[in-house]
Design a protein around this motif. Structure first.
Motif, mmCIF file in Angstrom:
data_model
loop_
_atom_site.group_PDB
_atom_site.id
_atom_site.type_symbol
_atom_site.label_atom_id
_atom_site.label_comp_id
_atom_site.label_asym_id
_atom_site.label_seq_id
_atom_site.Cartn_x
_atom_site.Cartn_y
_atom_site.Cartn_z
ATOM 1 N N ILE A 179 -107.804 -20.516 -38.689
ATOM 2 C CA ILE A 179 -109.060 -20.396 -39.310
ATOM 3 C C ILE A 179 -110.153 -19.784 -38.274
ATOM 4 O O ILE A 179 -110.525 -20.787 -37.466
ATOM 5 N N GLU A 180 -110.766 -18.544 -38.500
ATOM 6 C CA GLU A 180 -111.609 -18.130 -37.567
ATOM 7 C C GLU A 180 -113.029 -18.601 -38.195
ATOM 8 O O GLU A 180 -113.380 -18.551 -39.328
ATOM 9 N N ILE A 181 -114.054 -19.016 -37.438
ATOM 10 C CA ILE A 181 -115.171 -19.605 -37.786
ATOM 11 C C ILE A 181 -116.209 -18.831 -36.797
ATOM 12 O O ILE A 181 -116.186 -18.573 -35.620
ATOM 13 N N GLN A 182 -117.114 -18.190 -37.707
ATOM 14 C CA GLN A 182 -118.293 -17.455 -36.879
ATOM 15 C C GLN A 182 -119.474 -17.849 -37.393
ATOM 16 O O GLN A 182 -119.946 -17.989 -38.546
ATOM 17 N N GLY A 183 -120.468 -18.450 -36.489
ATOM 18 C CA GLY A 183 -121.499 -18.872 -36.727
ATOM 19 C C GLY A 183 -121.631 -20.003 -37.878
ATOM 20 O O GLY A 183 -122.537 -20.027 -38.937
ATOM 21 N N GLY A 184 -120.623 -21.015 -37.596
ATOM 22 C CA GLY A 184 -120.471 -22.109 -38.533
ATOM 23 C C GLY A 184 -119.901 -21.779 -40.018
ATOM 24 O O GLY A 184 -119.856 -22.462 -40.750
ATOM 25 N N ARG A 185 -119.287 -20.634 -40.201
ATOM 26 C CA ARG A 185 -118.876 -19.916 -41.500
ATOM 27 C C ARG A 185 -117.357 -19.701 -41.209
ATOM 28 O O ARG A 185 -116.917 -18.888 -40.056
ATOM 29 N N ALA A 186 -116.487 -19.933 -42.165
ATOM 30 C CA ALA A 186 -115.006 -19.717 -42.064
ATOM 31 C C ALA A 186 -114.825 -17.996 -42.497
ATOM 32 O O ALA A 186 -115.668 -17.491 -43.450
ATOM 33 N N ALA A 188 -112.090 -15.649 -41.516
ATOM 34 C CA ALA A 188 -110.738 -15.290 -41.695
ATOM 35 C C ALA A 188 -109.762 -16.221 -41.746
ATOM 36 O O ALA A 188 -109.719 -17.395 -41.007
ATOM 37 N N VAL A 189 -108.639 -15.941 -42.121
ATOM 38 C CA VAL A 189 -107.532 -16.727 -41.756
ATOM 39 C C VAL A 189 -106.311 -16.170 -40.834
ATOM 40 O O VAL A 189 -106.085 -14.985 -41.071
ATOM 41 N N VAL A 190 -105.595 -16.774 -40.007
ATOM 42 C CA VAL A 190 -104.720 -16.283 -38.895
ATOM 43 C C VAL A 190 -103.271 -16.371 -39.348
ATOM 44 O O VAL A 190 -103.060 -17.687 -39.592
ATOM 45 N N THR A 191 -102.475 -15.591 -39.366
ATOM 46 C CA THR A 191 -101.065 -15.824 -39.669
ATOM 47 C C THR A 191 -100.473 -15.089 -38.691
ATOM 48 O O THR A 191 -100.968 -14.090 -38.135
ATOM 49 N N ALA A 192 -98.865 -15.035 -38.528
ATOM 50 C CA ALA A 192 -98.062 -14.559 -37.699
ATOM 51 C C ALA A 192 -98.026 -13.037 -38.137
ATOM 52 O O ALA A 192 -97.804 -12.040 -37.400
ATOM 53 N N SER A 193 -98.107 -12.893 -39.309
ATOM 54 C CA SER A 193 -98.006 -11.565 -40.138
ATOM 55 C C SER A 193 -99.511 -10.796 -39.743
ATOM 56 O O SER A 193 -99.567 -9.689 -40.710
ATOM 57 N N GLY A 194 -100.492 -11.249 -39.530
ATOM 58 C CA GLY A 194 -101.780 -10.597 -39.570
ATOM 59 C C GLY A 194 -102.877 -11.604 -39.777
ATOM 60 O O GLY A 194 -102.788 -12.800 -40.143
ATOM 61 N N THR A 195 -104.001 -11.120 -39.765
ATOM 62 C CA THR A 195 -105.544 -11.620 -39.851
ATOM 63 C C THR A 195 -105.836 -11.191 -41.292
ATOM 64 O O THR A 195 -106.107 -10.148 -41.499
ATOM 65 N N VAL A 196 -106.548 -12.191 -42.245
ATOM 66 C CA VAL A 196 -107.062 -11.688 -43.533
ATOM 67 C C VAL A 196 -108.837 -12.124 -43.447
ATOM 68 O O VAL A 196 -108.734 -13.351 -43.281
ATOM 69 N N GLY A 197 -109.458 -11.347 -43.574
ATOM 70 C CA GLY A 197 -110.770 -11.581 -43.565
ATOM 71 C C GLY A 197 -111.313 -11.960 -44.802
ATOM 72 O O GLY A 197 -110.737 -11.503 -46.054
ATOM 73 N N THR A 198 -112.052 -13.003 -45.031
ATOM 74 C CA THR A 198 -112.391 -13.704 -46.457
ATOM 75 C C THR A 198 -113.974 -14.311 -46.366
ATOM 76 O O THR A 198 -114.516 -14.478 -45.314
ATOM 77 N N ARG A 199 -114.254 -14.633 -47.374
ATOM 78 C CA ARG A 199 -115.604 -15.295 -47.794
ATOM 79 C C ARG A 199 -115.284 -16.795 -47.977
ATOM 80 O O ARG A 199 -116.113 -17.689 -47.319
ATOM 81 N N VAL A 200 -114.229 -16.959 -48.418
ATOM 82 C CA VAL A 200 -114.093 -18.500 -48.861
ATOM 83 C C VAL A 200 -112.542 -18.601 -48.525
ATOM 84 O O VAL A 200 -111.677 -18.146 -49.126
ATOM 85 N N VAL A 201 -112.116 -19.761 -47.709
ATOM 86 C CA VAL A 201 -111.033 -20.438 -47.659
ATOM 87 C C VAL A 201 -110.834 -21.659 -48.448
ATOM 88 O O VAL A 201 -111.577 -22.487 -48.368
ATOM 89 N N VAL A 202 -109.456 -21.894 -49.264
ATOM 90 C CA VAL A 202 -109.307 -22.989 -50.039
ATOM 91 C C VAL A 202 -108.301 -23.620 -49.373
ATOM 92 O O VAL A 202 -107.177 -23.212 -49.114
ATOM 93 N N ASN A 203 -108.464 -25.008 -48.900
ATOM 94 C CA ASN A 203 -107.366 -25.790 -48.238
ATOM 95 C C ASN A 203 -106.969 -26.539 -49.436
ATOM 96 O O ASN A 203 -107.259 -27.528 -49.986
ATOM 97 N N ALA A 204 -105.465 -26.033 -49.895
ATOM 98 C CA ALA A 204 -104.797 -26.856 -51.013
ATOM 99 C C ALA A 204 -103.477 -27.043 -50.412
ATOM 100 O O ALA A 204 -102.306 -26.699 -51.033
ATOM 101 N N ALA A 205 -103.353 -27.480 -49.109
ATOM 102 C CA ALA A 205 -102.270 -27.668 -48.503
ATOM 103 C C ALA A 205 -101.267 -29.036 -48.401
ATOM 104 O O ALA A 205 -100.374 -29.290 -47.620
ATOM 105 N N GLY A 206 -101.580 -29.444 -49.662
ATOM 106 C CA GLY A 206 -101.032 -30.895 -49.853
ATOM 107 C C GLY A 206 -100.860 -32.012 -48.971
ATOM 108 O O GLY A 206 -101.755 -32.138 -48.105
ATOM 109 N N PRO A 207 -99.616 -32.217 -48.394
ATOM 110 C CA PRO A 207 -99.466 -33.350 -47.363
ATOM 111 C C PRO A 207 -99.867 -32.762 -45.905
ATOM 112 O O PRO A 207 -100.211 -33.424 -44.963
ATOM 113 N N ALA A 208 -100.099 -31.460 -45.821
ATOM 114 C CA ALA A 208 -100.434 -30.764 -44.648
ATOM 115 C C ALA A 208 -102.110 -30.472 -44.522
ATOM 116 O O ALA A 208 -102.784 -29.936 -43.805
#
Ligand SMILES: Cc1cc2nc3c(=O)[nH]c(=O)nc-3n(C[C@H](O)[C@H](O)[C@H](O)COP(=O)(O)OP(=O)(O)OC[C@H]3O[C@@H](n4cnc5c(N)ncnc54)[C@H](O)[C@@H]3O)c2cc1C
Length: 387
Positions: A179-186, A188-208
């Motif tokens: 998860i990319e953080i710039q100036g204290g703000r999320a 983008a999310v990083v994956t093996a298939s690429g990076t997705v820029g976003t304003r809001v990241v929601v962690n709904a990862a259950g046990p992870a």
């Protein structure tokens, strides 16, 4: 589906919680919602749930979550066009200790004050509900006839399908590794298939959830703990339906699934994993021992299979819902323990209100992410945690 370059909201996790949030966000008008699921929709711990749904919770917020969810399950087919297998089989708790009964008395009073049909009954009345029960060592039982069960897979797939119909994108087989953080703000999310820029990241990862929290430098006390469920061969000697019945003294619970009996030892075990868990066949002995004590007729039954899953527990057994402290734009909806399936409809609604309207319409302070750091977390039921 290709990974988009940007999305307004990125939800990490396509379990019942992430899919419900995606559906409710889309329904509330959010146009650019992306769910990233490392495996397949519903393949996480949601696929291990017993499907139990109860209003018997110890706090007002959780009881309100349940009452709203029950209303959703009651008209699920109307809203989603899918039969979720919802049945009001009831929940029955068997009590053998007077201290445990005292805890129930106050919780039942709270539940009743909020309109829940729940009552303390005598052991003989519990036996009338489930004639196979051994009740000689019980002092009371707690009966919630409006509690019930539904199918976690059906419900999750229905949320996912309707979310997609409303424009949300759900991409499977994509593991979020950063998860990319710039100036204290999320940002983008990083994956093996690429990076997705976003304003809001929601962690709904259950046990992870804790692992995903660490990607953003956020410490989340979500501890995955293993629990088994075994099932018998068809066993007509205990005719269904029977309530989801929990023996508070041992943590053991059971219910009927078609012709079989589902049995759980109520185990809570740290196996050092947040992803997948093997079945420990040694648990069969413990399960059978607890089962035969409570249901002597099960001596005639044969175990024909079972599974194990991880329940994402928190130190006070309440979920963690809200903006993560310290990182702007990072929202968490995690730590649902043994009740994430049944609370998913309400979770999705309140999270969508928070993200779209700026605030939820109900008091969610019980679930505040910073309550542990503030020393304000409190367990409201110290007995074995039911589903
Ligand atoms: C034996 C057992 C019985 C249960 N019985 C009940 C019950 O009767 N009633 C009830 O309400 N609840 C029950 N539960 C609890 C319930 O299963 C959970 O609380 C609920 O499923 C949690 O849903 P979730 O969406 O948060 O988690 P999950 O279903 O695990 O979804 C999270 C998803 O995130 C994905 N993910 C994780 N990390 C990443 C990453 N880095 N990138 C991309 N994707 C990622 C995972 O693959 C997973 O699919 C039970 C659980 C167990 C184990």
């Amino acid at each position: 589906m290709d990974l988009p370059k940007t999305a307004d909201v990125v939800i990490i996790g396509g379990g019942v919680v992430g899919c419900s949030i995606a559906y409710h966000l889309a329904r509330r008008g959010a146009r650019d919602v992306l769910v990233l699921e490392r495996d397949a929709v519903g393949a996480g711990t949601t696929s291990k749930a017993a499907g139990g749904i109860r209003a018997q919770f110890p706090t007002e917020a959780e009881i309100r979550f349940s009452l709203e969810a029950i209303r959703v399950f009651e008209r699920f087919e109307e809203e989603f066009g899918v039969d979720p297998g919802y049945r009001k089989i009831g929940y029955l708790f068997l009590i053998s200790e007077s201290e445990d009964l005292r805890g129930y008395e106050s919780r039942v009073a709270l539940q009743q004050s909020l309109g829940v049909d729940v009552r303390i009954i005598a052991p003989s009345e519990a036996k009338a509900l489930v004639p196979a029960l051994h009740v000689d060592d019980l002092i009371a039982a707690v009966w919630g006839p409006d509690d019930g069960m539904a199918g976690p897979a059906e419900v999750t797939n229905a949320f996912a399908r309707r979310a997609r119909e409303l424009g949300a994108r759900i991409v499977e087989g994509v593991d979020v590794t950063g998860i990319e953080i710039q100036g204290g703000r999320a940002t983008a999310v990083v994956t093996a298939s690429g990076t997705v820029g976003t304003r809001v990241v929601v962690n709904a990862a259950g046990p992870a959830a804790a692992r995903v929290g660490r990607l953003a430098g956020v410490d989340l006390p979500v501890h995955p703990r293993r629990r088994h469920i075994f099932f018998t061969e068809p066993f007509p000697e205990i005719p269904g339906p029977v309530p989801l019945t929990t023996d508070r003294a041992s943590g053991f619970y059971f219910r009927k699934e078609m012709e079989q009996v589902l049995l759980s030892p109520g185990d809570v075990e740290d196996v050092g994993d947040d992803f997948d868990v093997a079945v420990d066949r040694a648990k069969i002995g413990e399960t059978v021992e607890k089962a035969i004590h409570r249901l002597p007729i099960l001596e005639k039954a044969r175990i024909s299979g079972g599974w194990a899953g991880l329940r994402p527990l928190t130190p006070d057994d309440h979920a963690i819902i809200g903006w993560a402290p310290g990182v702007e734009g990072f929202f968490v909806a995690v730590g649902f323990g043994g009740h994430g399936f049944q609370h998913s409809p309400t979770t999705g609604r309140v999270v969508s209100e928070w993200l779209v309207d700026g605030a939820p319409s109900m008091d969610l302070s019980l679930f505040a992410p910073d309550r542990f750091a503030r020393g304000q977390s409190a367990a409201h039921d110290t007995g074995p945690d039911a589903e």
